[in-house]
Design an enzyme around this catalytic site. Structure first.
Site, short mmCIF file in Angstrom:
data_model
loop_
_atom_site.label_atom_id
_atom_site.label_comp_id
_atom_site.label_asym_id
_atom_site.label_seq_id
_atom_site.Cartn_x
_atom_site.Cartn_y
_atom_site.Cartn_z
N CYS A 170 -60.18 -20.87 -3.70
CA CYS A 170 -60.35 -19.41 -3.72
C CYS A 170 -59.33 -18.73 -4.62
O CYS A 170 -59.43 -17.53 -4.85
CB CYS A 170 -60.29 -18.85 -2.30
SG CYS A 170 -61.69 -19.36 -1.28
N HIS B 10 -66.29 -11.46 -1.81
CA HIS B 10 -65.45 -12.58 -2.25
C HIS B 10 -66.27 -13.59 -3.07
O HIS B 10 -66.49 -14.71 -2.62
CB HIS B 10 -64.82 -13.24 -1.01
CG HIS B 10 -63.89 -14.36 -1.30
ND1 HIS B 10 -63.23 -14.51 -2.51
CD2 HIS B 10 -63.50 -15.40 -0.52
CE1 HIS B 10 -62.48 -15.60 -2.47
NE2 HIS B 10 -62.63 -16.16 -1.28
#
Length: 388
Positions: free
Chosen positions: A84, A329
């Site tokens: 991430c 996200h």
């Protein structure tokens, strides 16, 4: 080593973009970044590019995933993947190359198609792995951190929920956010439970998106703008709960290490940060990150958010864009978009979510998971209004 500045930033509205292909998203973010450069820029000025994506939808297994939608062929294109923290690591890598003299003008582009894939960690949980084999999915990883923090420091469920309330309030004003609604603490704690103690409003959505940033060396910055935002420092570190460190159960040591690197390089402390875009994939993540970044003492993250300090009009605004909880996200795009948002804040161009403390320094932060260890990597970039 040369100083490096951000001179252009572009992104698309994040959301469920079934009508757009991967290339559509990347092309639009790229063109928006070029349009944002004050004095204009030609695509032929770009010497090299860095491309952040996890290739969730299997569209971009090489640098060609950037070249095809932008037309930037016959130049170095480096694809970066770091969980991430992919987008923020791509930005850091490009900055390091420009600092070293490998390029004068570089493009950073992050993109991810999250909604076109039927897989995910739930599917992965069926595999025979140390944790996932027992059905531990992403929310469960962070649920473990939340219960440990609540047990160890007395953090309340309502304090954890305050993060969601704050970020959704900010996201309701942010034009690129996936979710643009407000909620109360009661809404958060009464929303459907995902994994104890985290409920639906404690979790970020699954989102498509793309973002792009143009950076240049000090040697050519005046050709592109009279109002650059400078890169002051950066940090990148790894760690894992599997080393047996108890502190990693209620915090992320990789963030602490990356922050130490970034602050030292920028020659500042946590007190100097005026605005931050941090990783809030779950509410507990942001609350713990206050502590890891040094915005408050260990164990005081709950009191910090309750005090109002990280609110839009607070002393140290955190996630004025609404963060991952409201904005979304899309992994490869997330860190690049955060850099763009700090760039806008330092130039005073953030519109309805512009912070009120006339920021001099802004911080961008991501964590990522690896080898089944939550927060096993962290990347931090610090930008400044004035040249370092």
């Amino acid at each position: 080593m040369r100083d490096v500045a951000v001179v252009g930033a572009g992104m698309i509205d994040f959301g469920e973009l079934f009508e757009q292909s991967f290339d559509d998203m990347a092309e639009r973010a790229y063109l928006n970044a070029l349009d944002d450069v004050d004095k204009g820029i030609d695509s032929e000025d770009i010497d090299a590019a860095w491309f952040g994506t996890l290739d969730i939808a299997e569209n971009a297994s090489s640098g060609l995933g950037l070249s095809h939608p932008t037309g930037l062929f016959e130049m170095p294109v480096t694809r970066v993947e770091n969980a991430c923290a992919t987008g923020s690591t791509a930005f850091r890598s490009a900055v390091e190359a420009v600092r070293a003299g490998s390029a004068d003008v570089a493009l950073v582009l992050g993109a991810e198609k999250m909604r076109d894939s039927a897989g995910g960690l739930i599917e992965g949980a069926s595999l025979e792995q140390v944790w996932r084999g027992r059905g531990v999915t992403m929310p469960a990883f962070f649920g473990l951190r939340a219960t440990r923090h609540m047990e160890e420091y007395g953090t309340t469920r309502e304090q954890v929920a305050e993060v969601s309330v704050k970020n959704h309030e900010n996201g309701s004003k942010y034009p690129h956010a996936h979710y643009r609604f407000t909620c109360s603490v009661e809404d958060v704690v009464d929303s459907p439970q995902v994994t104890y103690p985290l409920n639906l409003y404690d979790c970020c959505p699954v989102t498509d998106g793309a973002a792009a940033t143009v950076i240049v060396s000090e040697d050519v910055v005046e050709e592109y703008t009279d109002d650059p935002v400078w890169v002051a420092g950066s940090g990148l570190a790894t760690d894992t709960v599997q080393r047996g460190a108890d502190e990693s159960l209620a915090g992320f040591p990789a963030t602490q290490q990356a922050a130490e690197q970034a602050y030292e390089e920028a020659d500042i402390t946590a007190d100097d940060i005026d605005v931050a875009e941090v990783h809030d994939c779950f509410t507990i993540t942001e609350l713990v990150t206050y502590e890891d970044l040094g915005f408050c003492e260990k164990g005081e993250g709950g009191a910090f958010v309750e005090s109002g300090k990280p609110h839009l009009d607070g002393e140290k605004p955190v996630n004025p864009s609404g963060g991952l909880l409201a904005k979304g996200h899309p992994i490869g795009a997330t860190g690049v978009a955060q850099v763009n948002e700090i760039y806008e804040q330092l130039r005073g161009e953030a519109g309805a979510v512009q912070v009120e403390n006339d920021p001099e320094y802004g911080l961008q932060h991501n964590i990522g998971i690896g080898r089944d260890a939550t927060g096993s990597v962290s990347c931090i970039n610090v930008l400044s209004k004035d040249r370092p």
